[in-house]
Design a protein around this motif. Sequence first.
Motif, PDB file in Angstrom:
ATOM      1  N   ALA A 160      50.294  65.643  -6.195  1.00  0.00           N
ATOM      2  CA  ALA A 160      50.827  65.214  -4.901  1.00  0.00           C
ATOM      3  C   ALA A 160      51.909  66.162  -4.410  1.00  0.00           C
ATOM      4  O   ALA A 160      51.949  66.529  -3.225  1.00  0.00           O
ATOM      5  CB  ALA A 160      51.382  63.796  -5.012  1.00  0.00           C
ATOM      6  N   ALA A 161      52.798  66.589  -5.320  1.00  0.00           N
ATOM      7  CA  ALA A 161      53.902  67.463  -4.926  1.00  0.00           C
ATOM      8  C   ALA A 161      53.410  68.830  -4.484  1.00  0.00           C
ATOM      9  O   ALA A 161      53.913  69.398  -3.504  1.00  0.00           O
ATOM     10  CB  ALA A 161      54.890  67.600  -6.081  1.00  0.00           C
ATOM     11  N   ARG A 211      41.915  63.181  -5.061  1.00  0.00           N
ATOM     12  CA  ARG A 211      43.264  63.723  -4.857  1.00  0.00           C
ATOM     13  C   ARG A 211      43.347  65.165  -5.349  1.00  0.00           C
ATOM     14  O   ARG A 211      43.947  66.019  -4.691  1.00  0.00           O
ATOM     15  CB  ARG A 211      44.297  62.838  -5.565  1.00  0.00           C
ATOM     16  CG  ARG A 211      44.547  61.505  -4.857  1.00  0.00           C
ATOM     17  CD  ARG A 211      45.720  60.775  -5.464  1.00  0.00           C
ATOM     18  NE  ARG A 211      45.423  60.215  -6.772  1.00  0.00           N
ATOM     19  CZ  ARG A 211      44.918  59.009  -6.985  1.00  0.00           C
ATOM     20  NH1 ARG A 211      44.643  58.220  -5.964  1.00  0.00           N
ATOM     21  NH2 ARG A 211      44.694  58.570  -8.212  1.00  0.00           N
ATOM     22  N   ARG A 268      56.501  72.294 -15.168  1.00  0.00           N
ATOM     23  CA  ARG A 268      56.430  71.390 -16.324  1.00  0.00           C
ATOM     24  C   ARG A 268      56.218  72.260 -17.577  1.00  0.00           C
ATOM     25  O   ARG A 268      55.219  72.108 -18.286  1.00  0.00           O
ATOM     26  CB  ARG A 268      55.304  70.374 -16.161  1.00  0.00           C
ATOM     27  CG  ARG A 268      55.361  69.575 -14.876  1.00  0.00           C
ATOM     28  CD  ARG A 268      54.222  68.563 -14.802  1.00  0.00           C
ATOM     29  NE  ARG A 268      54.535  67.378 -15.579  1.00  0.00           N
ATOM     30  CZ  ARG A 268      53.614  66.543 -16.081  1.00  0.00           C
ATOM     31  NH1 ARG A 268      52.332  66.810 -15.923  1.00  0.00           N
ATOM     32  NH2 ARG A 268      53.970  65.482 -16.762  1.00  0.00           N
ATOM     33  N   THR A 298      59.150  66.247  -5.905  1.00  0.00           N
ATOM     34  CA  THR A 298      59.616  66.028  -7.263  1.00  0.00           C
ATOM     35  C   THR A 298      59.944  67.354  -7.930  1.00  0.00           C
ATOM     36  O   THR A 298      59.648  68.431  -7.426  1.00  0.00           O
ATOM     37  CB  THR A 298      58.540  65.303  -8.088  1.00  0.00           C
ATOM     38  OG1 THR A 298      57.449  66.203  -8.315  1.00  0.00           O
ATOM     39  CG2 THR A 298      58.037  64.060  -7.376  1.00  0.00           C
ATOM     40  N   SER A 310      58.537  68.558 -10.375  1.00  0.00           N
ATOM     41  CA  SER A 310      57.351  69.174 -10.971  1.00  0.00           C
ATOM     42  C   SER A 310      56.921  70.436 -10.231  1.00  0.00           C
ATOM     43  O   SER A 310      56.147  71.228 -10.747  1.00  0.00           O
ATOM     44  CB  SER A 310      56.186  68.179 -11.021  1.00  0.00           C
ATOM     45  OG  SER A 310      55.838  67.744  -9.722  1.00  0.00           O
ATOM     46  N   GLU A 357      51.734  68.589  -1.067  1.00  0.00           N
ATOM     47  CA  GLU A 357      52.762  68.454  -0.036  1.00  0.00           C
ATOM     48  C   GLU A 357      53.466  69.783   0.217  1.00  0.00           C
ATOM     49  O   GLU A 357      53.717  70.159   1.373  1.00  0.00           O
ATOM     50  CB  GLU A 357      53.778  67.404  -0.479  1.00  0.00           C
ATOM     51  CG  GLU A 357      54.938  67.201   0.486  1.00  0.00           C
ATOM     52  CD  GLU A 357      55.978  66.240  -0.047  1.00  0.00           C
ATOM     53  OE1 GLU A 357      57.105  66.240   0.493  1.00  0.00           O
ATOM     54  OE2 GLU A 357      55.685  65.499  -0.997  1.00  0.00           O
ATOM     55  N   TRP A 403      47.801  61.820 -18.639  1.00  0.00           N
ATOM     56  CA  TRP A 403      46.971  61.577 -17.458  1.00  0.00           C
ATOM     57  C   TRP A 403      45.513  61.385 -17.887  1.00  0.00           C
ATOM     58  O   TRP A 403      44.819  60.488 -17.400  1.00  0.00           O
ATOM     59  CB  TRP A 403      47.118  62.763 -16.511  1.00  0.00           C
ATOM     60  CG  TRP A 403      46.421  62.631 -15.190  1.00  0.00           C
ATOM     61  CD1 TRP A 403      46.401  61.546 -14.376  1.00  0.00           C
ATOM     62  CD2 TRP A 403      45.670  63.649 -14.523  1.00  0.00           C
ATOM     63  NE1 TRP A 403      45.674  61.831 -13.243  1.00  0.00           N
ATOM     64  CE2 TRP A 403      45.221  63.105 -13.300  1.00  0.00           C
ATOM     65  CE3 TRP A 403      45.351  64.968 -14.843  1.00  0.00           C
ATOM     66  CZ2 TRP A 403      44.461  63.835 -12.402  1.00  0.00           C
ATOM     67  CZ3 TRP A 403      44.600  65.695 -13.941  1.00  0.00           C
ATOM     68  CH2 TRP A 403      44.158  65.134 -12.738  1.00  0.00           C
ATOM     69  N   ASP A 412      49.393  66.216 -13.478  1.00  0.00           N
ATOM     70  CA  ASP A 412      49.321  64.761 -13.436  1.00  0.00           C
ATOM     71  C   ASP A 412      49.368  64.363 -11.961  1.00  0.00           C
ATOM     72  O   ASP A 412      49.400  65.225 -11.075  1.00  0.00           O
ATOM     73  CB  ASP A 412      50.432  64.093 -14.258  1.00  0.00           C
ATOM     74  CG  ASP A 412      51.829  64.358 -13.707  1.00  0.00           C
ATOM     75  OD1 ASP A 412      51.966  65.077 -12.686  1.00  0.00           O
ATOM     76  OD2 ASP A 412      52.796  63.845 -14.292  1.00  0.00           O
ATOM     77  N   ASP A 413      49.365  63.066 -11.667  1.00  0.00           N
ATOM     78  CA  ASP A 413      49.340  62.619 -10.279  1.00  0.00           C
ATOM     79  C   ASP A 413      50.524  63.159  -9.480  1.00  0.00           C
ATOM     80  O   ASP A 413      50.377  63.551  -8.318  1.00  0.00           O
ATOM     81  CB  ASP A 413      49.344  61.088 -10.224  1.00  0.00           C
ATOM     82  CG  ASP A 413      48.010  60.483 -10.615  1.00  0.00           C
ATOM     83  OD1 ASP A 413      46.989  61.193 -10.529  1.00  0.00           O
ATOM     84  OD2 ASP A 413      47.989  59.314 -11.021  1.00  0.00           O
ATOM     85  N   ALA A 414      51.714  63.157 -10.116  1.00  0.00           N
ATOM     86  CA  ALA A 414      52.915  63.588  -9.408  1.00  0.00           C
ATOM     87  C   ALA A 414      52.851  65.065  -9.054  1.00  0.00           C
ATOM     88  O   ALA A 414      53.209  65.466  -7.937  1.00  0.00           O
ATOM     89  CB  ALA A 414      54.153  63.295 -10.250  1.00  0.00           C
ATOM     90  N   LEU A 415      52.404  65.898  -9.988  1.00  0.00           N
ATOM     91  CA  LEU A 415      52.317  67.324  -9.712  1.00  0.00           C
ATOM     92  C   LEU A 415      51.285  67.595  -8.628  1.00  0.00           C
ATOM     93  O   LEU A 415      51.518  68.413  -7.723  1.00  0.00           O
ATOM     94  CB  LEU A 415      51.981  68.102 -10.981  1.00  0.00           C
ATOM     95  CG  LEU A 415      51.971  69.635 -10.842  1.00  0.00           C
ATOM     96  CD1 LEU A 415      52.474  70.301 -12.128  1.00  0.00           C
ATOM     97  CD2 LEU A 415      50.576  70.162 -10.514  1.00  0.00           C
TER      98      LEU A 415
END
Length: 263
Positions: free
Chosen positions: A33-34, A86, A20, A2, A4, A37, A68, A28-31
Motif C-alpha cells: 500500500a505504501a 492489491r 524493511r 509508513t 516501510s 501510494e 504475510w 506485506d500489505d503495508a509495504l
Amino acid sequence: MTDSILSERRGSAAWLTLNRPQIHNAFDDALIAALTEALAAADADPAVRTVVLSGNGSCFSAGADLNWMRGMAAASERENREDSLRLARLMRTLQFLSKPTVARVNGAAYGGGVGLVACCDIAIGVDSAKFALSEVKLGLVPAVISPYVVAAIGLREARRLFVTGEVFDAAEAQRIGLLHAVVAGTELDEAIERQLYLLAKAGPLAQREAKRLALRIGGAEMTEAERIDTENAALIARLRVSPEGQHGLGAFLDKRAPAWITG
C-alpha cells in the motif's frame, strides 16, 4: 506513509527505498500500500522528473514476507484474490507510471522483487545480486508479475525460469534482459547518477509520450493489463487454496521438503 518506504527528493528525482532490511525488504500489505501510494504521489508531482526504486540494506527485495504468507495460506480464496489484486495494482502502477523509472538493484531480488525490477524502464544491478522466480517450488506460480517479467525477458526465458524456479546471478539477469547493466557495488550509485543525467536531457512531455509509445507498440495497454491482472489474481488465489498449494506453502513455512521431491 509508513516507515516501510523511505521517500526522498534528490533534485528532480524521487528516490523510493523499500525499508524493511531486517527481513530483506519483503512484501506485506503495508509495504504494498505504501509503495503504491508513493508511486502515485511521485507521478502526480510536476517537480518530479524521474523515480528511482531501491532497497535498504543488502537486498533489493526477497518477495513475500513469511508472516504475510502464513496469513494467505490460512485465508479464503476470495481473500487471496483481493490480496493478489492489491499487488497487481502496485505492479501496474509502476509499469504505467508516466515518468521514467530506474531500478537500483542493490542486492537479491526474488518473486515480487523481480516483478518490480521488470516493471522499471531501466534496471541496473550489483554484480553480487541473485534472482529467482521460485513459486513452483511452493506449488504456486508467479501469476501477478508474469506479464511484466515475460515482457522484460521474453517468453522463452520466462518459460524456463517459471518451471525450474532456479536461482540465477546478475550476469544471467543481464543476458536475458532483466538488468540493463551490471556493476560492482562501489560503482552502483555512479551508474544510477549517469542514467539520471541522461534522462534529465530529454523533454518531459516527449519522454512521457515516448514511454507510452513503447508500451503501446509492445502491446501493453492499461485496460488489457487490468483484465489480465484480474485473471491472474483469480489463478493464484485458486492455487493457494488448492491441496498442492496448501502442502507447498506449509512445507516451506515449516522448513521441510514437499512430498513431490523424490530425488
